[in-house]
Design a protein around this motif. Structure first.
Motif, mmCIF file in Angstrom:
data_model
loop_
_atom_site.group_PDB
_atom_site.id
_atom_site.type_symbol
_atom_site.label_atom_id
_atom_site.label_comp_id
_atom_site.label_asym_id
_atom_site.label_seq_id
_atom_site.Cartn_x
_atom_site.Cartn_y
_atom_site.Cartn_z
ATOM 1 N N ILE A 1 33.304 34.382 28.930
ATOM 2 C CA ILE A 1 34.339 33.555 30.370
ATOM 3 C C ILE A 1 34.910 34.345 30.291
ATOM 4 N N GLU A 2 36.092 34.622 29.095
ATOM 5 C CA GLU A 2 36.935 35.223 28.965
ATOM 6 C C GLU A 2 37.176 36.780 29.303
ATOM 7 N N VAL A 3 36.546 37.441 28.687
ATOM 8 C CA VAL A 3 36.217 38.624 28.688
ATOM 9 C C VAL A 3 36.155 39.566 30.596
ATOM 10 N N LEU A 4 35.111 38.426 30.850
ATOM 11 C CA LEU A 4 34.675 38.319 32.515
ATOM 12 C C LEU A 4 35.725 38.549 33.101
ATOM 13 N N GLY A 5 36.755 37.109 33.444
ATOM 14 C CA GLY A 5 37.827 37.164 33.705
ATOM 15 C C GLY A 5 38.393 38.457 33.801
ATOM 16 N N ILE A 6 39.055 39.189 32.469
ATOM 17 C CA ILE A 6 40.047 40.042 32.162
ATOM 18 C C ILE A 6 39.631 41.123 33.249
ATOM 19 N N ASP A 7 38.196 41.116 33.136
ATOM 20 C CA ASP A 7 37.060 42.118 33.850
ATOM 21 C C ASP A 7 37.720 42.557 35.305
ATOM 22 N N LYS A 8 38.082 40.966 35.642
ATOM 23 C CA LYS A 8 37.639 41.070 37.237
ATOM 24 C C LYS A 8 38.659 41.177 37.618
ATOM 25 N N LYS A 9 39.912 40.587 36.478
ATOM 26 C CA LYS A 9 41.755 40.944 37.013
ATOM 27 C C LYS A 9 41.641 41.900 37.350
ATOM 28 N N GLY A 10 41.163 43.063 35.994
ATOM 29 C CA GLY A 10 41.358 44.463 35.640
ATOM 30 C C GLY A 10 40.903 45.196 37.101
ATOM 31 N N GLU B 1 43.989 40.934 53.119
ATOM 32 C CA GLU B 1 43.322 40.314 53.677
ATOM 33 C C GLU B 1 41.766 39.452 52.554
ATOM 34 N N ARG B 2 41.132 40.758 52.295
ATOM 35 C CA ARG B 2 40.274 40.946 51.350
ATOM 36 C C ARG B 2 40.682 40.529 49.792
ATOM 37 N N LEU B 3 41.776 41.208 49.670
ATOM 38 C CA LEU B 3 41.584 41.246 48.326
ATOM 39 C C LEU B 3 42.633 39.835 48.349
ATOM 40 N N LYS B 4 43.252 39.548 48.960
ATOM 41 C CA LYS B 4 43.162 37.461 49.089
ATOM 42 C C LYS B 4 42.372 36.761 48.500
ATOM 43 N N LYS B 5 41.423 36.736 48.957
ATOM 44 C CA LYS B 5 40.218 36.172 49.094
ATOM 45 C C LYS B 5 39.514 36.248 47.872
ATOM 46 N N GLN B 6 39.736 37.878 47.166
ATOM 47 C CA GLN B 6 39.530 37.650 46.205
ATOM 48 C C GLN B 6 39.768 38.573 44.995
ATOM 49 N N ALA B 7 41.169 37.618 45.259
ATOM 50 C CA ALA B 7 42.056 37.440 43.589
ATOM 51 C C ALA B 7 41.248 36.435 42.356
ATOM 52 N N PRO B 8 41.720 36.768 42.055
ATOM 53 C CA PRO B 8 40.876 35.805 40.287
ATOM 54 C C PRO B 8 41.988 34.900 40.128
ATOM 55 N N ASP B 9 41.706 34.289 39.910
ATOM 56 C CA ASP B 9 42.597 32.619 39.588
ATOM 57 C C ASP B 9 43.260 32.668 38.458
ATOM 58 N N SER B 10 44.873 32.701 38.695
ATOM 59 C CA SER B 10 45.984 32.660 37.655
ATOM 60 C C SER B 10 46.492 31.733 36.782
ATOM 61 N N THR B 11 46.007 30.714 37.280
ATOM 62 C CA THR B 11 46.781 29.853 37.352
ATOM 63 C C THR B 11 45.785 29.385 35.572
ATOM 64 N N PRO B 12 47.464 29.476 34.568
ATOM 65 C CA PRO B 12 46.953 29.069 33.165
ATOM 66 C C PRO B 12 46.302 27.813 32.519
ATOM 67 N N HIS B 13 44.597 28.160 31.736
ATOM 68 C CA HIS B 13 44.189 26.992 31.814
ATOM 69 C C HIS B 13 43.988 26.844 30.327
#
Length: 228
Positions: free
Chosen positions: A58-67, A188-200
């Motif tokens: 899940i963390e790797v997928l999140g990193i890929d999505k943020k990249g 606007e599209r990028l805002k909707k697709q922005a990954p969650d940046s909250t530190p878990h």
């Protein structure tokens, strides 16, 4: 340098925690404990390992999505900067000394856009001005406006009572406004697709603690089997 220090501190804390957990379990676990207990420890270790794989994936997928998001954001910012550079190509050329009020207002639009774009891609003001332009200049029903209040807000036209029908160079304005509208849509599209940046951090600490507990029990199981 700061990240290196943080990594060293995390490693040190993990080692100290592991040693303390080992001492704790070594003290409380009887030497004649049934074999079934160690079987449960093995099962516990397998479950922890599986949970670690899932969480790591899940963390790797999140990193890929943020990249991917950062890459698209960089492209959008670059296109916005290129639009700033190309703004001059859309500015009409004419004799200012003989300009009508409509021509002066049309030229002032480009100066206003340039000023708002200088505030940066993230600024919402250039977006608002584009929407105002669509509603005021081109009568778009998608962007209804109150001409006088919006004119005072953006200081354009300088005369708040100036009629949009009298604005000159609408073709030039439309060409560049469409470029900015495309940038606005992408933003606007990028805002909707922005990954969650909250530190878990809490789930990570909990998983790390459970892993250390399982590692401690696993080490004691290996020791038990070695001296059995």
């Amino acid at each position: 340098m700061l990240n290196l220090v943080r990594i060293m501190i995390i490693i040190l804390v993990a080692i100290v925690s592991e040693i303390l957990l080992l001492l704790f379990f070594y003290t409380i676990i009887p030497k004649n404990i049934p074999v079934v207990f160690w079987a449960k420890v093995e099962l516990f270790w397998v479950l922890i390992s599986f949970m670690g794989v899932i969480y790591g994936t899940i963390e790797v997928l999140g990193i890929d999505k943020k990249g991917e998001y950062d890459e698209r954001l960089d492209v959008a910012r670059l296109e916005f900067q290129e639009a700033q550079i190309l703004l001059g190509e859309h500015v009409p050329m004419f004799n200012l000394t003989k300009a009508s009020e409509g021509q002066q207002v049309g030229l002032a639009w480009f100066h206003k856009v340039a000023d708002l774009m200088d505030e940066g891609y993230e600024s919402p003001r250039w977006e608002g001005f584009v929407n105002y332009t669509e509603g005021f200049v081109f009568k778009s029903k998608e962007f209804p406006v109150k001409p006088r209040s919006e004119a005072l807000r953006y200081a354009w036209p300088a005369n708040p009572d100036f009629k949009s029908d009298d604005i000159a160079f609408k073709e030039n304005i439309k060409l560049f406004a469409d470029k900015l509208e495309n940038s606005e849509r992408e933003k606007e599209r990028l805002k909707k697709q922005a990954p969650d940046s909250t530190p878990h951090t809490l789930p990570r600490y909990c998983i790390a603690l459970i892993f250390l507990v399982g590692l401690s029990l696993k080490i004691l199981k290996i020791r038990h089997e070695a001296y059995r």
